[in-house]
Scaffold this motif. Structure first.
Motif, PDB file in Angstrom:
ATOM      1  N   VAL A  52       6.014   3.589  -2.946  1.00 22.49           N
ATOM      2  CA  VAL A  52       6.962   4.213  -2.033  1.00 22.49           C
ATOM      3  C   VAL A  52       6.609   5.734  -2.313  1.00 22.49           C
ATOM      4  O   VAL A  52       6.928   6.412  -3.186  1.00 22.49           O
ATOM      5  N   THR A  53       5.914   6.257  -1.317  1.00 18.34           N
ATOM      6  CA  THR A  53       5.380   7.711  -1.080  1.00 18.34           C
ATOM      7  C   THR A  53       6.506   8.573  -0.832  1.00 18.34           C
ATOM      8  O   THR A  53       6.695   9.941  -1.441  1.00 18.34           O
ATOM      9  N   HIS A  54       7.350   8.244   0.072  1.00 20.18           N
ATOM     10  CA  HIS A  54       8.332   9.263   0.631  1.00 20.18           C
ATOM     11  C   HIS A  54       9.564   8.334   1.226  1.00 20.18           C
ATOM     12  O   HIS A  54       9.365   7.021   1.680  1.00 20.18           O
ATOM     13  N   LEU A  55      10.770   8.802   1.371  1.00 23.78           N
ATOM     14  CA  LEU A  55      11.899   8.231   2.018  1.00 23.78           C
ATOM     15  C   LEU A  55      12.521   9.051   2.872  1.00 23.78           C
ATOM     16  O   LEU A  55      12.657  10.384   2.828  1.00 23.78           O
ATOM     17  N   VAL A  56      12.808   8.523   4.212  1.00 20.02           N
ATOM     18  CA  VAL A  56      13.469   9.199   5.196  1.00 20.02           C
ATOM     19  C   VAL A  56      14.861   8.628   5.280  1.00 20.02           C
ATOM     20  O   VAL A  56      14.775   7.666   5.996  1.00 20.02           O
ATOM     21  N   GLN A 116       0.710  -1.090  -0.028  1.00 17.05           N
ATOM     22  CA  GLN A 116      -0.029  -0.180  -0.066  1.00 17.05           C
ATOM     23  C   GLN A 116       1.045   1.401  -0.090  1.00 17.05           C
ATOM     24  O   GLN A 116       2.131   1.079   0.044  1.00 17.05           O
ATOM     25  N   PRO A 117       0.304   2.356  -0.273  1.00 17.27           N
ATOM     26  CA  PRO A 117       1.202   3.633  -0.026  1.00 17.27           C
ATOM     27  C   PRO A 117       2.241   3.604   1.012  1.00 17.27           C
ATOM     28  O   PRO A 117       1.486   3.765   2.137  1.00 17.27           O
ATOM     29  N   THR A 118       3.433   3.572   1.074  1.00 19.42           N
ATOM     30  CA  THR A 118       4.266   3.508   2.003  1.00 19.42           C
ATOM     31  C   THR A 118       5.351   4.411   2.124  1.00 19.42           C
ATOM     32  O   THR A 118       6.160   4.848   1.042  1.00 19.42           O
ATOM     33  N   ALA A 119       5.839   4.953   3.244  1.00 19.64           N
ATOM     34  CA  ALA A 119       6.988   5.768   3.526  1.00 19.64           C
ATOM     35  C   ALA A 119       8.083   4.942   4.205  1.00 19.64           C
ATOM     36  O   ALA A 119       7.702   3.997   4.991  1.00 19.64           O
ATOM     37  N   LEU A 120       9.067   4.927   3.707  1.00 17.52           N
ATOM     38  CA  LEU A 120      10.369   3.958   4.500  1.00 17.52           C
ATOM     39  C   LEU A 120      11.316   5.126   5.049  1.00 17.52           C
ATOM     40  O   LEU A 120      11.862   6.122   4.682  1.00 17.52           O
TER      41      LEU A 120
END
Length: 215
Positions: A92-96, A67-71
């Protein structure tokens, strides 16, 4: 418009410590489901003979991106996160990324070689991760999701120059530098890090590669 993630995956570094990200994660206001990943054979996660390289860790993370996921990734976990984002850019919506090589060669960027000391202090860890030399430099331009880069200016393992290099290579990256922050800043600066992550996941992305500093 960048979608808000419905899942947050927290990836540790080579310590495999699944508790590393909890102080920051517990402070987040974002309502997304939180999942803390462990690496087989690292920390408290039991070994798995089928895991023999970085690609196997990436495969495990990909199974969670449904599903829409931030890592949210620390050190070695940042390489896994970048590889996973390259495989699932539509989810992958965002990476941190914190204090990681991110798949770039750090040898010319002032990084201290930590491998020998780490291996001596952790003789039971699998050797393959020490031998890994993933070079993703040529592919970083493919990542068009927002990337939040968190660095400390007192980290000899992944110095600020590495974060600056990633900010140059990633199309939509923003770098924040913590004065006095070390390689464990995701844990030691949990409150500040959580605030930045919350703001980053909820506000429209603004281009800019200039580091911000938190005094």
């Amino acid at each position: 418009m960048i979608p808000s993630p419905s899942k947050l995956l927290f990836l540790p570094g080579a310590s495999g410590n699944t508790e590393f990200w909890r102080p920051a994660a517990e402070r987040l206001a974002h309502p997304a489901q939180q999942v803390h990943i462990g690496w087989p054979g690292f920390g408290s996660t039991p070994p798995d003979p089928s895991v023999t390289g970085m690609a196997d860790l990436v495969a495990r993370v990909l199974l969670e991106i449904d599903q829409p996921t931030a890592l949210v990734a620390q050190s070695m976990g940042g390489i896994v996160a970048v590889c996973a984002a390259l495989e699932r850019p539509e989810l992958v919506t965002h990476l941190v990324l914190t204090v990681t090589s991110g798949g770039v060669d750090m040898s010319a960027l002032g990084a201290q070689d930590w491998r020998a000391d780490f291996a001596a202090a952790n003789p039971n860890l699998p050797r393959w991760f020490l031998d890994d030399r993933s070079d993703l430099t040529a592919r970083l331009a493919e990542l068009h999701m927002p990337v939040l880069l968190l660095w400390g200016d007192a980290d000899p393992i992944s110095p600020v120059r590495v974060g600056q290099r990633l900010a140059e290579l990633l199309p939509r990256a923003e770098l924040h530098v913590f004065p006095g922050g070390g390689h464990d800043l995701g844990f030691t600066h949990a409150a500040e890090v959580a605030g930045l992550i919350d703001r980053y996941l909820e506000t429209p992305f603004k281009c800019g590669h200039q580091p911000a500093r938190f005094d």
